[in-house]
Design a protein around this motif. Structure first.
Motif, PDB file in Angstrom:
ATOM      1  N   THR B 173       0.775  -1.133   0.107  1.00 35.74           N
ATOM      2  CA  THR B 173      -0.166   0.045   0.037  1.00 35.74           C
ATOM      3  C   THR B 173       0.749   1.370   0.203  1.00 35.74           C
ATOM      4  OG1 THR B 173      -0.257  -0.091   2.358  1.00 35.74           O
ATOM      5  CG2 THR B 173      -2.044  -1.142   1.110  1.00 35.74           C
ATOM      6  N   PHE B 174       2.149   0.920   0.239  1.00 34.34           N
ATOM      7  CA  PHE B 174       2.925   2.274  -0.056  1.00 34.34           C
ATOM      8  C   PHE B 174       4.332   1.622  -0.612  1.00 34.34           C
ATOM      9  CE2 PHE B 174       6.605   5.164   1.553  1.00 34.34           C
ATOM     10  CZ  PHE B 174       6.052   6.004   1.501  1.00 34.34           C
ATOM     11  N   LYS B 273      -1.912   8.679  -4.875  1.00 33.90           N
ATOM     12  CA  LYS B 273      -2.917   7.921  -4.396  1.00 33.90           C
ATOM     13  C   LYS B 273      -4.089   7.221  -5.430  1.00 33.90           C
ATOM     14  CE  LYS B 273      -2.091  10.435  -0.192  1.00 33.90           C
ATOM     15  NZ  LYS B 273      -1.972  11.708   0.469  1.00 33.90           N
ATOM     16  N   THR B 274      -3.770   7.542  -6.584  1.00 31.67           N
ATOM     17  CA  THR B 274      -4.755   6.592  -7.379  1.00 31.67           C
ATOM     18  C   THR B 274      -4.713   5.072  -7.156  1.00 31.67           C
ATOM     19  OG1 THR B 274      -3.490   7.973  -9.081  1.00 31.67           O
ATOM     20  CG2 THR B 274      -5.062   6.377 -10.234  1.00 31.67           C
ATOM     21  N   ASN B 275      -5.953   4.615  -7.205  1.00 30.41           N
ATOM     22  CA  ASN B 275      -6.042   3.261  -6.696  1.00 30.41           C
ATOM     23  C   ASN B 275      -5.696   2.297  -7.809  1.00 30.41           C
ATOM     24  OD1 ASN B 275      -7.168   1.564  -4.508  1.00 30.41           O
ATOM     25  ND2 ASN B 275      -8.929   2.584  -4.325  1.00 30.41           N
ATOM     26  N   ALA B 280       1.270   3.533 -11.306  1.00 30.17           N
ATOM     27  CA  ALA B 280       2.458   3.375 -10.554  1.00 30.17           C
ATOM     28  C   ALA B 280       3.308   2.068 -11.264  1.00 30.17           C
ATOM     29  CB  ALA B 280       2.071   2.476  -8.937  1.00 30.17           C
ATOM     30  N   SER B 281       2.677   1.277 -11.908  1.00 31.98           N
ATOM     31  CA  SER B 281       3.296   0.208 -12.710  1.00 31.98           C
ATOM     32  C   SER B 281       4.116   0.911 -13.860  1.00 31.98           C
ATOM     33  CB  SER B 281       2.415  -0.743 -13.230  1.00 31.98           C
ATOM     34  OG  SER B 281       2.873  -1.480 -14.273  1.00 31.98           O
ATOM     35  N   ARG B 299       3.388   5.237  -5.061  1.00 36.40           N
ATOM     36  CA  ARG B 299       2.031   4.775  -4.710  1.00 36.40           C
ATOM     37  C   ARG B 299       1.761   4.563  -3.076  1.00 36.40           C
ATOM     38  NH1 ARG B 299      -2.148   1.656  -6.737  1.00 36.40           N
ATOM     39  NH2 ARG B 299      -2.778  -0.245  -5.421  1.00 36.40           N
ATOM     40  N   GLN B 300       0.546   5.051  -2.750  1.00 38.18           N
ATOM     41  CA  GLN B 300       0.301   5.244  -1.503  1.00 38.18           C
ATOM     42  C   GLN B 300      -1.329   5.183  -1.142  1.00 38.18           C
ATOM     43  OE1 GLN B 300       1.522   9.176  -0.152  1.00 38.18           O
ATOM     44  NE2 GLN B 300       1.499   8.610   1.847  1.00 38.18           N
ATOM     45  N   ILE B 301      -1.704   3.975  -0.874  1.00 34.88           N
ATOM     46  CA  ILE B 301      -3.151   3.506  -0.777  1.00 34.88           C
ATOM     47  C   ILE B 301      -3.683   3.619   0.530  1.00 34.88           C
ATOM     48  CG2 ILE B 301      -4.962   1.808  -1.433  1.00 34.88           C
ATOM     49  CD1 ILE B 301      -3.550   3.296  -3.655  1.00 34.88           C
TER      50      ILE B 301
END
Ligand code: TPP
Ligand code: SF4
Ligand code: MG
Lengths: 613, 339
Positions: B173-174, B273-275, B280-281, B299-301
């Protein structure tokens, strides 16, 4: 349902085996019969025996599942050498079990399943039930169980195929009639299991059970019916308990008596999975359970939790023990309490995953890198698993050490009546963490136990580091040759010190004599029964059963010296006898068996006779 | 005994330094990382006794010995499991896990994957020097294919793993990347990791002076950094160098040169924070020389429950209906009395 008591034949004990297809529900009726017998006040011992495949092709030999129990008015220590009565639900069950049934034994068969296809699948060229010699050999009772069950359920709303599935309870009802077992515990079971969710299933099974019982009543008045008196036991509250259940309860009790939180981590493996499942259901006791990604991880999680101050436990079987091995070394050198349970099964490798064996003793004692002795204890019966797991908690916390607890599939899955202990009587375990108001030296030892004291994260001022590198008393990494030697000795001496806390070894029989039988683990019932029988015959024989396999009790060497011969029955190729030979220079005779089955009492007696003649 | 003042703001870097001699090779990137962590922890508002540093085995994994906190130097590859045990037992602790590219992605890849997917609130620092340092220079799972080392004298055969993509695939998630050459960026990244509730995975480019010197010079070197590295800033367009940016062409990123007066609106804007993991990939796969290599939080969910919270809330929920009674448990529901 009342029957004139004069038709009862009074017996002291009986052995019944239920055998059928894996899908026939043999384990279920075996357990129900056990519960009824316990409820009737008999002593019991059980032997569930199921195949490694969940559902091997129906009707094949590979798919046969069995459940044997012995019950009686006397003390029952084993599930019995051979059945007095065999229930065979199909030809495959008959074929794979009939050789165990002695001549004249009661044989109940479901004739409905003795069709061409099934006979062929079981490898029968012709129907054995049509063979006159075969028919004369046993007390044969042929029941069309499937038909009878369907008839009994003619009013039930269930589908025909579901009706047929109730036939196991029909068979159970019949056997309950024959042995005078009460139906109430089984009716209560139906109600608890299906009463609310599937009342029509509860109803159908109750009907089938009662119909089977009634059939016994009406079928043939000349048929023998047996009656057993209640076993004479200490008064109190009793329940039935299996070894794995007892382990779960012992861990809960041990954690409470030490005032520690319990964290269990495990990876599913037969026959240890019920420990993970059992503890996972006890969240209201505050128990944390983690299903890890493998056995290595399970051990790592336990070590981490132990470092953080929980009482941590893992349970697995042989293959999982191998995976944990490197981590067990870390727990040893860091001196963290962890309880490592190995519920043994037939090995090596996947071996006989659903059969019993005691072949991981040497693994428990030695299978680690470096000089790394650890305490090893073994449970000898289902209820002894309770005592043993509390003992494991005591050793782990008192000596700040990993402990290996052994049981085996036979002990873990077997069940017996248990005098429920009073929770308040369970002795407390005194294991304190370091006091933040005092100077903390992480590997400073208690002069009596040689245990170090743990300081747990969150306590201000006690910050310290531990790890796998050799260290000196202050916890600092230290590679000095003398220091390593001293530390290696200290760790070993600490484990040895546990022997100071053990009670004197109990001998079964005279304190000296011609033959001493030494056993450990699940062979207890068979060894004790065989020894008792031979003592009654006038032989000079005594037995002792070791709970502590490392360190061994201090008085063991002296006891051994008082006997002319020592024999060591084990379900392996002679692992304890090797240890006894090495440690006491005694000519301990190995008596071994590795068939995935427990010893028969008769096998042991024959061997003991040989040594004494 | 040291008395620890645990009040917020009163800790300094000195509180986190141990008396142990630090035994990394002179010039090793690990020193800079140690310094950054020791600068970060006093600023987190967490009492010192609540920090636990857990590591595996490797040069990098000696880290706990140099941190004056609770620490555990475990075994090769298995630090995620021990960290999971610590955090599950006591969620109140601030757990920092240190691992190497071999420790975390070779022998311990499985455990790292499961730590990330379980989302325990643990900060994972993966020191990536693209080599096995402690065992003296064999290639690692992040070494470039064809790497010549003592164990691969004519070049390594296997394709490397991309740690960021690994983390993404493991549902971390991070996910962030930083470098031992940039103190300020390391401290910022560590602080963000601590602020994130859930597992924070940070790949740190770390220079091994002895066995893989200058492995990251093309992106971290002072002269080339601005042209060949891409510093991610939340809400800002992806820009690097004097006048370059990244935009999307279909699913593919491409470099654009902005002329005077050109509009930035074409460029990708950084939203960590994009789901959807696609963005991120794309970032994780960008690397020099085809692209500038990104640094920062990819990435940070937020809002995904942590494992330890779920574990403890199940227990609380069960106990809210009454705590367990040992005697009742032992007696069970099918007992009988013998008079
Ligand atoms: C079970 C086991 N296998 C092998 C080793 C040897 N070993 C120690 S560290 C290491 C590799 C470390 O590489 P990395 O994780 O990249 O850490 P670095 O030293 O580069 O920081 C190996 C193979 C070990 N300690 N334990
Ligand atoms: S070998 Fe490399 S990684 Fe290890 S301490 Fe030396 S420079 Fe650092
Ligand atoms: Mg490395």
């Amino acid at each position: 349902m009342t029957q004139a008591t004069d038709s009862f034949e009074e017996i002291e004990s009986a052995v019944v085996r239920f055998a059928g297809d894996s899908g026939d529900g043999m384990q279920t009726i075996g357990e129900r019969f056990t519960d009824s017998s316990a409820f009737a006040g008999n002593d019991i011992a059980t032997l569930p025996d199921f195949p490694a495949e969940i559902r091997a092709p129906a009707g094949t030999l590979a798919g046969v599942s069995g459940y044997q129990l012995q019950f009686g008015s006397r003390s029952i220590l084993t599930p019995g050498d051979e059945p007095d009565a065999l229930v065979a639900m199909n030809p495959a069950a008959l074929k794979s079990n009939i050789s165990d049934l002695p001549e004249g034994g009661m044989l109940v068969v479901n004739v409905d399943s003795f069709k061409k296809m099934n006979l062929k699948k079981a490898g029968y060229e012709s129907n054995p039930l049509e063979d006159e010699e075969f028919r004369k050999k046993y007390q044969l009772i042929e029941l069309d169980l499937t038909t009878l069950t369907k008839e009994a359920l003619s009013e039930s709303p269930l589908k025909p195929s579901d009706k047929a599935r109730c036939k196991n309870f029909f068979a159970l009802g019949f056997m309950c009639y024959v042995y005078g077992r009460p139906l109430d515990p089984t009716l209560k079971f139906f109600d608890q299991k299906w009463g609310k969710r599937l009342p029509e299933v509860a109803e159908a099974n109750s009907t089938a059970l009662k119909a089977g019982h009634n059939l016994g009543d009406t079928m043939e008045t000349a048929r023998n019916r047996y009656q057993l008196a209640k076993a004479v036991v200490q008064p109190g509250v009793y329940r039935k308990i299996s070894g794995n259940e007892a382990l779960v309860y012992g861990l809960v009790a041990g954690a409470q008596s030490a005032n520690r939180e319990l964290l269990y981590s495990g990876y599913p493996i037969t026959p240890a999975s019920p420990v993970l499942e059992g503890l996972s259901a006890l969240k209201k006791f505050g128990i944390k359970t983690v299903q890890a990604e493998d056995e290595i991880a399970a051990m790592g999680v336990a070590i981490g939790a132990s470092f953080a101050g929980d009482l941590s436990v893992v349970a697995t079987s042989g293959p999982g023990m191998c995976l944990k091995s490197e981590f067990i070394g870390l727990a040893s050198i860091t001196e963290l309490p962890v309880i490592i349970c190995n519920v043994q099964r037939g090995g090596p490798s996947t071996g006989l995953p659903t059969k019993t064996e005691q072949s991981d003793l040497l693994q428990s004692l030695f299978s680690r890198h470096g000089d790394c002795p650890l305490p090893v204890i073994a449970a000898h019966s289902p209820s002894d698993c309770f005592e043993c797991s509390i003992e494991a908690c005591r050793i782990a916390l008192t000596y700040c050490t990993p402990v290996i607890y052994l049981s085996d599939l036979y002990v873990a899955n077997g069940a017996e009546p248990w005098l429920v202990p009073n929770a308040a009587d369970i002795p407390s375990i005194d294991a304190k963490f370091a006091d933040p108001s005092e100077e903390y030296i992480s590997y400073k030892r208690n002069p009596n136990t040689l245990a170090r004291t743990q300081a747990i994260p969150g306590q201000p001022g006690l910050e310290h580091r531990i790890g796998g590198l050799e260290k000196s008393e202050d916890g600092g990494v230290n590679y000095d040759p003398e220091n390593h030697e001293q530390m290696t000795h200290l760790r070993a001496d600490k484990v040895e010190r546990i022997a100071d806390s053990l009670p004197p070894t109990q001998l079964h029989g005279e304190q000296q004599g011609d033959l001493l039988v030494i056993g450990w683990g699940g062979t207890y019932g068979a060894i004790t029964s065989a020894t008792q029988a031979m003592q009654a015959e006038g032989f000079s024989i005594s037995s002792l059963h070791l709970r502590h396999l490392n360190p061994l009790p201090k008085d063991l060497g002296d006891i051994i010296k008082r006997f002319k011969k020592v024999i060591v029955p084990e379900l392996n190729l002679g692992q304890l006898s090797l240890i006894l030979r090495a440690k006491y220079l005694v000519d301990a005779i190995p008596l071994t068996k590795v068939q995935g089955k427990p010893f028969k009492v008769s096998e042991l007696r024959d061997s003991f006779h040989k040594e004494l003649s | 005994m040291s008395t620890t003042n645990t009040e917020e703001g009163s800790l300094t870097k000195k509180d986190f330094v141990t008396e142990n001699d630090v035994r990394w090779c002179p010039g090793c990137g690990d020193y800079a990382i140690l310094n950054a962590v020791q600068r970060t922890l006093p600023e987190l508002g967490v009492p010192k006794e609540k920090f636990v540093v857990v590591s595996g085995i490797g040069c990098s994994s000696r880290f706990p010995y140099y941190m004056n906190t609770y620490g555990f130097h475990t075994i090769h590859g298995r630090a995620p499991t021990v960290a999971t045990g610590v955090k599950s037992a006591n969620p109140d602790l601030s757990v920092w896990m240190v691992t190497g590219d071999g420790d975390g992605l070779s022998i311990g890849g499985n455990h790292l994957m499961h730590l990330l997917r379980r989302n325990l609130d643990i900060n994972v620092l993966l020191f990536n020097n693209r080599i096995y340092g402690l065992t003296k220079g064999q290639y690692s799972p992040t070494s470039e294919v064809g790497k010549k080392t003592k164990s691969t004298p004519v070049g390594s055969l296997d394709y490397p793993i991309n740690p960021l993509l690994f983390a993404l695939g493991s549902e971390a998630t991070f996910i962030a990347r930083t470098s031992d050459t940039d103190q300020k960026h390391m401290v910022e990244t560590f602080k963000a990791a601590q602020a994130h509730k859930g597992t924070s995975f940070i790949e740190i480019f770390q220079n091994c002076v002895i066995f893989n010197n200058n492995a990251f010079d093309t992106v971290t070197g002072r002269e080339v950094r601005s042209e060949q590295a891409l510093m991610l800033e939340e809400g800002k367009p992806l820009r690097f160098g004097e006048n370059k940016g990244i935009r999307l062409n279909g699913f593919d990123p491409e470099i654009v040169e902005l002329q005077d007066g050109d509009d930035e609106s074409d460029l990708l804007v950084h939203h960590s924070k994009t789901n959807n993991p696609a963005y991120a990939s794309i970032l994780a796969q960008m690397a020099y020389p085809a692209f500038p290599t990104p640094f920062g939080i990819l990435r940070q969910i937020e809002g995904r429950e942590t494992y330890e919270d779920a574990l403890h809330s199940q227990i609380k929920a069960s106990q809210s209906k009454g705590e367990g009674n040992l005697q009742e448990l032992l007696t069970g529901q099918n007992s009988w009395v013998v008079e």
